[in-house]
Design an enzyme around this catalytic site. Structure first.
Site, PDB file in Angstrom:
ATOM      1  N   ASN A   9       0.796  -1.158   0.037  1.00 28.14           N
ATOM      2  CA  ASN A   9       0.127   0.027   0.001  1.00 28.14           C
ATOM      3  C   ASN A   9       0.702   1.233   0.122  1.00 28.14           C
ATOM      4  OD1 ASN A   9      -2.651  -0.882   0.130  1.00 28.14           O
ATOM      5  ND2 ASN A   9      -2.339  -1.594   2.014  1.00 28.14           N
ATOM      6  N   ASN A  10       2.168   0.955  -0.225  1.00 29.89           N
ATOM      7  CA  ASN A  10       2.951   2.217  -0.156  1.00 29.89           C
ATOM      8  C   ASN A  10       3.115   2.800  -1.479  1.00 29.89           C
ATOM      9  OD1 ASN A  10       5.632   3.518  -0.627  1.00 29.89           O
ATOM     10  ND2 ASN A  10       6.365   2.805   1.241  1.00 29.89           N
ATOM     11  N   HIS A  12       4.728   5.219  -2.999  1.00 27.20           N
ATOM     12  CA  HIS A  12       5.930   5.748  -3.590  1.00 27.20           C
ATOM     13  C   HIS A  12       6.568   4.147  -4.184  1.00 27.20           C
ATOM     14  CE1 HIS A  12       6.281   9.355  -1.584  1.00 27.20           C
ATOM     15  NE2 HIS A  12       6.169   8.815  -0.509  1.00 27.20           N
ATOM     16  N   LYS A  13       6.320   3.037  -3.454  1.00 27.99           N
ATOM     17  CA  LYS A  13       6.865   1.708  -3.824  1.00 27.99           C
ATOM     18  C   LYS A  13       6.355   1.650  -5.314  1.00 27.99           C
ATOM     19  CE  LYS A  13       8.758  -0.562  -0.012  1.00 27.99           C
ATOM     20  NZ  LYS A  13       8.530  -2.036   0.781  1.00 27.99           N
ATOM     21  N   ASP A  69      10.507  -6.871   0.335  1.00 25.90           N
ATOM     22  CA  ASP A  69      10.855  -6.200   1.705  1.00 25.90           C
ATOM     23  C   ASP A  69      12.141  -5.726   1.453  1.00 25.90           C
ATOM     24  OD1 ASP A  69      10.275  -5.485   4.120  1.00 25.90           O
ATOM     25  OD2 ASP A  69      11.321  -7.249   4.931  1.00 25.90           O
ATOM     26  N   PHE A 149      12.127   8.681  -1.206  1.00 28.08           N
ATOM     27  CA  PHE A 149      11.543   8.312   0.232  1.00 28.08           C
ATOM     28  C   PHE A 149      12.329   7.559   1.190  1.00 28.08           C
ATOM     29  CE2 PHE A 149      10.495   4.961  -2.569  1.00 28.08           C
ATOM     30  CZ  PHE A 149      10.458   3.909  -2.021  1.00 28.08           C
ATOM     31  N   GLY A 150      11.738   7.292   2.363  1.00 30.01           N
ATOM     32  CA  GLY A 150      12.647   6.514   3.411  1.00 30.01           C
ATOM     33  C   GLY A 150      13.999   7.402   3.718  1.00 30.01           C
ATOM     34  N   ASP A 152      16.541   7.739   1.698  1.00 31.29           N
ATOM     35  CA  ASP A 152      16.953   8.463   0.650  1.00 31.29           C
ATOM     36  C   ASP A 152      17.805   9.358   0.617  1.00 31.29           C
ATOM     37  OD1 ASP A 152      15.961   6.068  -0.853  1.00 31.29           O
ATOM     38  OD2 ASP A 152      14.708   7.208  -2.110  1.00 31.29           O
ATOM     39  N   LYS A 172      17.733   7.068 -10.222  1.00 28.07           N
ATOM     40  CA  LYS A 172      17.758   6.062  -9.240  1.00 28.07           C
ATOM     41  C   LYS A 172      17.523   4.760  -9.406  1.00 28.07           C
ATOM     42  CE  LYS A 172      15.410   5.285  -4.769  1.00 28.07           C
ATOM     43  NZ  LYS A 172      14.314   5.369  -4.032  1.00 28.07           N
TER      44      LYS A 172
END
Length: 192
Positions: A9-10, A12-13, A69, A149-150, A152, A172
């Site tokens: 549900n992310n 960005h991913k 993951d 995100f995260g 980065d 990226k």
């Protein structure tokens, strides 16, 4: 176009994966298949968590599926945050808090080498496969850039002069852990 679920549900991913996959598959999110429950991620490894998510979707919703993951492994911290990267600062999945805690824990560390690792678990047509992508790099002293995100903004990949957060999405994706794992996934999908 063949449908496949990406067990996330992310957003960005999801955007990153859809951009990498292109029009080869219609990649659906958990929300789009009506999966609103929190899928357990209780394994001790990235691979274990990826399989847990992929098998959950297949068993409960019947879709062919892949799940990933990702972890940031920092050498000076004994591989932490690792499998706990998304909840390093607590269960809230707060990226800024995670990054702040990481930088606090790195304050007195001279060795700043680290790597991002992504494992993708695929269930397709009753067959199971996994793919692993890695990128080596360095933890910066402070955040640089506002993209990505995260973690980065605090991760500079080897051979580059800026953080992931300062790169375009395409730049990226060409070198990232997720980009590499997804390229292996796509190679496999294109070979069948």
């Amino acid at each position: 176009m063949q449908e496949i679920v990406f067990a996330t549900n992310n957003q960005h991913k999801l955007e990153e994966i859809r951009r990498i996959v292109g029009d080869r598959f219609n990649v659906l999110s958990l929300e789009e298949i009506g999966c609103h429950e929190d899928i357990p991620e209780t394994a001790e490894t990235l691979e274990g968590n990826a399989w847990q998510k992929a098998r959950y979707v297949k068993e409960h919703y019947g879709y062919d599926c892949f799940a990933d993951d990702t972890g940031l492994m920092v050498d000076a911290l004994g591989g932490a945050p690792g499998v706990y990267s998304a909840r390093y600062a607590g269960p809230g999945h707060d990226s800024k808090a995670n990054m702040s805690l990481l930088l606090k824990n790195m304050e007195d560390k001279e060795v700043r080498t680290a790597r991002f690792v992504t494992v993708i678990a695929l269930i397709l047509g009753g067959k199971e496969m996994s793919f692993c992508g890695k990128v080596e790099g360095t933890i910066l002293d402070s955040p640089e850039g506002d993209g990505g995100f995260g973690y980065d903004p605090v991760f500079r990949p080897d051979g580059e002069d800026c953080s992931f957060a300062m790169m375009s999405a395409d730049a990226k994706n060409a070198i990232s852990h997720r980009g590499r794992a997804t390229a292996m996934l796509l190679d496999y999908l294109n070979s069948i």
